[in-house]
Design a protein around this motif. Structure first.
Motif, PDB file in Angstrom:
ATOM      1  N   UNK A  55      81.218  12.347  40.866  1.00 50.14           N
ATOM      2  CA  UNK A  55      80.910  12.541  42.282  1.00 50.14           C
ATOM      3  C   UNK A  55      80.204  11.282  42.795  1.00 50.14           C
ATOM      4  N   UNK A  56      79.692  11.349  44.010  1.00 46.31           N
ATOM      5  CA  UNK A  56      79.064  10.161  44.608  1.00 46.31           C
ATOM      6  C   UNK A  56      77.799   9.718  43.890  1.00 46.31           C
ATOM      7  N   UNK A  57      77.200  10.580  43.058  1.00 44.13           N
ATOM      8  CA  UNK A  57      75.997  10.205  42.309  1.00 44.13           C
ATOM      9  C   UNK A  57      76.314   9.600  40.950  1.00 44.13           C
ATOM     10  N   UNK A  58      77.559   9.704  40.529  1.00 42.00           N
ATOM     11  CA  UNK A  58      77.954   9.237  39.204  1.00 42.00           C
ATOM     12  C   UNK A  58      78.003  10.343  38.169  1.00 42.00           C
ATOM     13  N   UNK A  59      77.569  11.544  38.533  1.00 46.11           N
ATOM     14  CA  UNK A  59      77.645  12.700  37.640  1.00 46.11           C
ATOM     15  C   UNK A  59      79.001  13.377  37.810  1.00 46.11           C
ATOM     16  N   UNK A  60      79.344  14.228  36.878  1.00 42.20           N
ATOM     17  CA  UNK A  60      80.624  14.930  36.933  1.00 42.20           C
ATOM     18  C   UNK A  60      80.709  15.850  38.147  1.00 42.20           C
ATOM     19  N   UNK A  61      81.884  15.836  38.785  1.00 47.99           N
ATOM     20  CA  UNK A  61      82.110  16.795  39.862  1.00 47.99           C
ATOM     21  C   UNK A  61      82.653  18.115  39.297  1.00 47.99           C
TER      22      UNK A  61
END
Length: 86
Positions: A55-61
């Motif tokens: 996602x936009x934070x770099x964590x998995x969507x």
């Protein structure tokens, strides 16, 4: 041609401290960056599965992983697109 595949985005555990979550994301980003650079230097392609799983934070969507860590079959069309130069 030969391709190397990077690590997908991490599923962050809510129980982890924010600093630990940030460190986990940073390690994955550094690993993928180094692997991509080495792959290209060796004349290999690089399949950036992080780009399709983050996602936009770099964590998995969460949409392309079957268990929070491994890619599910839903990721295969995107991986195939990347392997074919898309």
């Amino acid at each position: 041609p030969t391709h190397l595949m990077g690590a997908p985005a991490a599923t962050l555990e809510p129980s982890m401290a924010p600093a630990d979550q940030a460190a986990q994301l940073a390690v994955i980003a550094a690993f993928n960056g180094a692997l991509a650079a080495r792959a290209r230097a060796a004349g290999f392609g690089f399949v950036d599965v992080h780009a399709i799983s983050a996602d936009e934070t770099g964590a998995s969507h969460g949409r392309l992983q079957c268990d929070g860590r491994h890619l599910s079959p839903a990721a295969l069309p995107e991986v195939e697109r990347m392997l074919n130069g898309g």
